[in-house]
Enzyme design. Structure first.
Site, PDB file in Angstrom:
ATOM      1  CD  GLN A  46      -2.828  -0.848   2.880  1.00  0.00           C
ATOM      2  OE1 GLN A  46      -3.809   0.223   2.324  1.00  0.00           O
ATOM      3  NE2 GLN A  46      -2.932  -2.248   3.650  1.00  0.00           N
TER       4      GLN A  46
ATOM      5  CB  SER B 147       0.596   6.801   5.737  1.00  0.00           C
ATOM      6  OG  SER B 147      -0.975   6.516   6.007  1.00  0.00           O
TER       7      SER B 147
ATOM      8  CD  GLU C 278      -7.333  -0.792   4.514  1.00  0.00           C
ATOM      9  OE1 GLU C 278      -6.064  -0.918   5.453  1.00  0.00           O
ATOM     10  OE2 GLU C 278      -7.374   0.191   4.094  1.00  0.00           O
TER      11      GLU C 278
ATOM     12  CG  ASN D 287     -10.077   2.314  15.893  1.00  0.00           C
ATOM     13  OD1 ASN D 287     -10.235   2.142  14.596  1.00  0.00           O
ATOM     14  ND2 ASN D 287     -10.777   1.901  16.680  1.00  0.00           N
ATOM     15  CD  GLU D 288      -8.463   7.944  17.539  1.00  0.00           C
ATOM     16  OE1 GLU D 288      -7.474   7.733  18.689  1.00  0.00           O
ATOM     17  OE2 GLU D 288      -8.353   6.990  16.067  1.00  0.00           O
TER      18      GLU D 288
END
Length: 387
Positions: free
Chosen positions: A125, A128, A243, A371-372
């Site tokens: 991947q 980021s 994903e 998760n935020e």
């Protein structure tokens, strides 16, 4: 709800179970975050492919078996139940492969999917960047169109499997002056191309699980773009849905360690007597893993009737990542100081399994979208709350 299976599904389960019993390596393969382990896992993937078990739900012409998603869930249950090797090419097979099936051209599917199924091509991947972690819309790496190819410049980081992979896929800003979600293109880039530099990054366990990728005037053919020019965000969100949703983390991925956890609890009654809360945590892990499995079968049933997985994939991701944390934290609570021993320690015995899993589970709330951020998506798109 009681799940029942057709005769064909039951026969498929037994075929998978028998093949795995005859072929799963007796000794656990070394981690695929080492060069030797990566190559051994590639060999295992080739063996799976030769037997028709690499990507069972893909069409046969692309290297699959032509099964449906119920068959895939069955395969996953048997695979994890047999303690088979980890799937080293899941970035390509489960994420990019699904993306190509939905958005790729016929030429792209015919070329890339069979090589992906056989693991002739291994994928990383490239999402980021230093200033675009969970906020992928802040991507600044550029891909400038120049005739029949792009000129790519920039940097990606936390690129899973990039140290040893052959290819990477990710988003690049292809329209000058564009901002946020606009003007991004989804590209596939060979990692042996001139101008690509890879710098390994060690994970918590000390292995090279990630890497930085630097692009210095790298030429990428236009035919390696998935989807339309400047419309890569839409494609990437579908990939992220695969994903966070069903494909990256099948229910069996959690049901198997929960079974081990229950047995660990039974074998360590002193821990249960020491803290009754441990028993409650074990029960919650088991119940949550089963609930996740039933939810997955429900989702597959909906997909088979034409539904799409939308924002609920974010809810799914929060659930399975926190379940993984709870499973391994509970195991560590049962083991006490013994659980802190590295797998190489003579006294660790089989308990090293839990420490490895515990360390990896810490990344769960971060990868596949923090998760935020996922909670924000759930709040806004599922619950209708204001920003």
């Amino acid at each position: 709800m009681k799940l029942t299976y057709t005769t064909e599904q039951q026969n498929f389960r037994m075929e998978v179970r028998q093949w795995l019993a005859e072929n799963v390596p007796a000794e656990k393969l070394p981690t695929y975050d080492t060069k030797a382990g990566f190559e051994l896992h590639r060999q295992w993937e080739r063996k799976l492919h030769k037997a028709g078990f690499s990507m069972v739900m893909w069409p046969k012409e692309y290297g699959g078996r032509g099964c449906n998603l119920i068959d895939w869930l069955i395969f996953e249950e048997e695979y994890y139940g047999a303690s088979a090797p980890g799937r080293v090419n899941q970035n390509g097979q489960l994420l990019l492969g699904s993306t190509l099936l939905e958005f790729g051209t016929e030429q792209q599917k015919a070329h890339f999917l069979p090589r992906m199924a056989s693991s002739e091509d291994m994928w990383a991947q490239a999402w980021s960047e230093p200033n675009a972690g969970s906020d992928m819309a802040n991507i600044s790496s550029k891909a400038i169109l120049n005739g029949d190819h792009y000129i790519v410049n920039g940097q990606k980081t936390w690129s899973t499997r990039a140290t040893y992979a052959d290819w990477a896929f990710g988003l690049f800003r292809s329209e000058a002056g564009s901002q946020r979600h606009h003007g991004l293109s989804f590209l596939m880039v060979p990692l042996d191309a001139q101008g690509v530099t890879i710098r390994p990054i060690k994970a918590l366990d000390g292995e090279d699980a990630f890497a930085e990728i630097f692009f210095d005037n790298v030429k990428v053919p236009v035919e390696h773009r998935i989807g339309e020019e400047g419309k890569g965000w839409h494609v990437a969100m579908a990939t992220a849905g695969f994903e966070r949703g069903l494909l990256l983390r099948s229910p069996a991925r959690f049901q198997q360690p929960v079974r081990k956890l229950v047995q660990l609890y039974r074998d360590n009654k002193a821990a249960a007597d020491r803290d009754p809360a441990i028993g409650a945590a074990v029960a919650k892990c088991w119940a949550d893993a089963e609930a996740y499995a039933l939810s997955a079968y429900n989702t597959v049933g909906r997909i088979s009737h034409g539904d799409k997985i939308g924002a609920e994939s974010s809810l799914n991701k929060v659930f399975w990542s926190e379940l993984d944390l709870l499973i391994h934290q509970t195991a560590m609570d049962i083991l006490g100081t013994c659980g802190e021993l590295l797998s190489s320690a003579p006294l660790a015995e089989e308990h090293g399994y839990w420490l490895n899993g515990f360390l990896f589970s810490q990344a769960g709330p971060i990868y596949a979208g923090a998760n935020e951020i996922q909670r924000n998506i759930v709040a806004e798109r599922m619950l209708g709350l204001p920003r």
